[in-house]
Scaffold this motif. Structure first.
Motif, PDB file in Angstrom:
ATOM      1  N   GLU A  74      -1.714  20.540  11.245  1.00 54.62           N
ATOM      2  CA  GLU A  74      -0.278  20.302  10.898  1.00 54.62           C
ATOM      3  C   GLU A  74       0.727  20.557  11.431  1.00 54.62           C
ATOM      4  O   GLU A  74       1.515  20.484  11.876  1.00 54.62           O
ATOM      5  N   ALA A  75       0.404  22.102  11.948  1.00 50.45           N
ATOM      6  CA  ALA A  75       1.068  23.126  12.123  1.00 50.45           C
ATOM      7  C   ALA A  75       1.203  22.309  14.174  1.00 50.45           C
ATOM      8  O   ALA A  75       2.041  22.780  14.338  1.00 50.45           O
ATOM      9  N   ALA A  76       0.333  22.070  14.428  1.00 49.79           N
ATOM     10  CA  ALA A  76       0.072  21.708  15.543  1.00 49.79           C
ATOM     11  C   ALA A  76       0.783  20.826  16.050  1.00 49.79           C
ATOM     12  O   ALA A  76       2.401  20.987  17.325  1.00 49.79           O
ATOM     13  N   MET A  77       1.297  19.632  15.379  1.00 53.12           N
ATOM     14  CA  MET A  77       1.955  18.229  15.314  1.00 53.12           C
ATOM     15  C   MET A  77       3.339  18.805  14.790  1.00 53.12           C
ATOM     16  O   MET A  77       4.344  18.395  15.902  1.00 53.12           O
ATOM     17  N   LYS A  78       3.614  19.288  14.186  1.00 52.81           N
ATOM     18  CA  LYS A  78       5.013  20.229  14.060  1.00 52.81           C
ATOM     19  C   LYS A  78       5.493  20.878  14.962  1.00 52.81           C
ATOM     20  O   LYS A  78       6.315  20.652  15.513  1.00 52.81           O
ATOM     21  N   ALA A  79       5.052  21.737  15.675  1.00 52.45           N
ATOM     22  CA  ALA A  79       5.810  21.930  16.667  1.00 52.45           C
ATOM     23  C   ALA A  79       5.548  21.341  17.961  1.00 52.45           C
ATOM     24  O   ALA A  79       6.511  22.154  19.070  1.00 52.45           O
ATOM     25  N   GLY A  80       5.065  20.482  17.867  1.00 50.57           N
ATOM     26  CA  GLY A  80       5.474  19.077  19.178  1.00 50.57           C
ATOM     27  C   GLY A  80       4.277  19.137  19.624  1.00 50.57           C
ATOM     28  O   GLY A  80       4.889  17.726  21.125  1.00 50.57           O
ATOM     29  N   PHE A  81       2.765  19.671  19.832  1.00 48.46           N
ATOM     30  CA  PHE A  81       1.885  19.009  20.370  1.00 48.46           C
ATOM     31  C   PHE A  81       1.065  17.779  20.243  1.00 48.46           C
ATOM     32  O   PHE A  81       1.714  17.399  19.169  1.00 48.46           O
ATOM     33  N   ALA A  83      -1.141  14.728  19.691  1.00 51.55           N
ATOM     34  CA  ALA A  83      -2.146  14.550  19.425  1.00 51.55           C
ATOM     35  C   ALA A  83      -3.600  14.736  20.843  1.00 51.55           C
ATOM     36  O   ALA A  83      -4.163  14.716  20.414  1.00 51.55           O
ATOM     37  N   ASP A  84      -2.952  13.871  21.858  1.00 51.56           N
ATOM     38  CA  ASP A  84      -4.542  14.113  22.923  1.00 51.56           C
ATOM     39  C   ASP A  84      -4.723  14.735  23.109  1.00 51.56           C
ATOM     40  O   ASP A  84      -5.039  14.909  24.428  1.00 51.56           O
ATOM     41  N   ILE A 106      -6.492  12.227  17.626  1.00 53.92           N
ATOM     42  CA  ILE A 106      -6.680  13.296  17.742  1.00 53.92           C
ATOM     43  C   ILE A 106      -7.873  13.679  19.068  1.00 53.92           C
ATOM     44  O   ILE A 106      -8.747  12.699  19.192  1.00 53.92           O
ATOM     45  N   ALA A 107      -7.795  14.426  19.447  1.00 56.12           N
ATOM     46  CA  ALA A 107      -8.154  14.475  21.437  1.00 56.12           C
ATOM     47  C   ALA A 107      -9.812  14.353  21.198  1.00 56.12           C
ATOM     48  O   ALA A 107     -11.066  13.664  21.950  1.00 56.12           O
ATOM     49  N   CYS A 108     -10.132  15.177  20.565  1.00 58.59           N
ATOM     50  CA  CYS A 108     -12.083  15.020  20.387  1.00 58.59           C
ATOM     51  C   CYS A 108     -12.242  16.044  18.420  1.00 58.59           C
ATOM     52  O   CYS A 108     -11.039  17.065  18.331  1.00 58.59           O
ATOM     53  N   PHE A 109     -13.062  15.838  18.191  1.00 59.14           N
ATOM     54  CA  PHE A 109     -13.977  16.940  16.515  1.00 59.14           C
ATOM     55  C   PHE A 109     -15.011  17.675  17.995  1.00 59.14           C
ATOM     56  O   PHE A 109     -15.772  17.291  18.096  1.00 59.14           O
ATOM     57  N   ASN A 110     -14.940  18.715  17.123  1.00 56.05           N
ATOM     58  CA  ASN A 110     -15.734  19.700  17.758  1.00 56.05           C
ATOM     59  C   ASN A 110     -17.305  19.626  16.718  1.00 56.05           C
ATOM     60  O   ASN A 110     -16.510  20.533  15.868  1.00 56.05           O
TER      61      ASN A 110
END
Length: 381
Positions: A74-81, A83-84, A106-110
């Protein structure tokens, strides 16, 4: 080298985090320079520091992100990153976190276990989605770091033991709502020699050759992060040796044609750009020791208490003769100590102290134990 604006510090309420954004930008430039190789993709490990100004700089540099919780996603998407550019690791992903990752594609689940893989398949099927996954493998390589941050041994809670990998690959390839994209590795943190990365490359080469003979190939390989920083000499080594780090993989890791190689760097990106700035409250004379009691504690920087880690400590406002001090905080715990027998210019009440290399695992791990307030951040752009 960080140049502290001491005159500005005098009027600031301590403790606070100080970030040298110029140094962060130089660090990011070095990463882009030495990772400029076909198929290489660098992700920032969000768990190191989620400060929005820091994230903004990393976003502008074009890096992706590595997350280990739904909150980090959530923080990453809020910052503008986008999903891919988000990869999602972690041994204990909750259902809502998996659902969120699938919703945003999102790009990948590890993936770190067969039960997790089965749950992802179940949730993806219900949502009529396809989950892209990489299997996190334990290569059983000792990274020679503190036992709390070693992650690649067979007995660690993280990842899949190599002995079980065949069965899990087979299971993944039979799942209708899972797309197996690659293998993921992470052998530990604060690794300051390149030998473990060489050993990791050789282990990956063995696995790729083994599965290649079976007709199984992978779109991507993810070697995690782990590159350390120089905590003792932050002025002399303010940017890690990214050339040697990336060159180790270029030299020893054999990628297939068109195969992607992903990195997940955290501490090495943000560690040196941050310092914890604190003020001396009292100088206490013991029988054999002197204590410099400061207004920051392990609530602001827990690494010394948690890992017995050492950070370089500097007295920014004194040029007097050198004396020996234990630098301690105000928290009601004996472990609230930043350094023993620190050699500092003579300390007095009101002196401003910098605890260096606090850009990683400082602000992000801060707590309100003893009902303390979370500190603010100050930036030099």
């Amino acid at each position: 080298m960080t140049n502290f604006p001491i005159s500005e510090f005098e009027n600031q309420c301590t403790p606070f985090y100080f970030y040298d954004i110029t140094l962060l930008r130089r660090t990011l430039d070095e990463i882009k320079r030495y990772s400029n190789h076909p198929g290489y993709h660098v992700h920032y490990a969000v768990k190191a520091n989620v400060n929005p100004v820091i994230l903004g700089e990393i976003l502008n540099a074009g890096l992706g992100v590595d997350c280990v919780s739904g909150g980090e996603v959530e923080a990453a998407m809020k910052a503008g990153f986008s999903a891919d550019k988000i990869v999602f690791a972690g041994v204990g992903k909750s259902d809502w976190e998996i659902e969120m990752g699938l919703t945003h594609d999102i790009a990948c689940f590890n993936v770190e276990s067969l039960p997790e893989l089965e749950v992802i398949q179940e949730i993806a099927a219900k949502m009529q989605k396809v989950a892209r996954v990489a299997l996190r493998v334990n290569p059983n390589i000792d990274a020679h770091t503190h036992h709390y941050i070693t992650t690649g041994l067979a007995e660690n809670k993280f990842g899949i033991n190599i002995e079980k990998l065949d069965d899990i690959i087979e299971a993944a390839m039979k799942m209708s709502n899972v797309e197996l994209q690659g293998l993921h590795f992470h052998i530990g943190s604060q690794i300051t020699i390149n030998d473990p990365f060489k050993l990791l490359s050789e282990k990956i080469n063995e696995l790729q050759a083994k599965y290649g003979k079976k007709g199984i190939t992978f779109k991507s390989i993810n070697v995690g992060g782990g590159l350390g920083i120089d905590y003792d000499n932050p002025n002399e080594n303010d940017i890690p040796d990214f050339y040697s780090y990336f060159n180790t993989f270029k030299k020893y890791l054999k990628l297939n044609e068109g195969q992607e190689l992903h990195f997940e760097l955290g501490r090495s990106i943000v560690g040196q750009c941050g310092s914890l700035i604190t003020r001396v409250l009292y100088v206490k004379e013991g029988t054999e020791k002197k204590f410099a009691i400061v207004d920051a504690g392990f609530t602001e920087l827990i690494r010394p208490a948690l890992y017995q880690a050492h950070h370089n400590i500097e007295n920014l406002t004194s040029n007097d003769e050198i004396e020996k001090y234990d630098v301690v905080g105000p928290i009601c715990e004996s472990s609230d100590c930043f350094g023993e027998d620190e050699m500092l210019p003579k300390v007095k009440r009101g002196d401003i102290i910098a605890i260096r290399s606090a850009g990683a695992y400082g602000e992000i791990m801060a707590s309100q134990y003893n009902c303390r307030k979370l500190p603010k951040s100050v930036y030099k752009m």
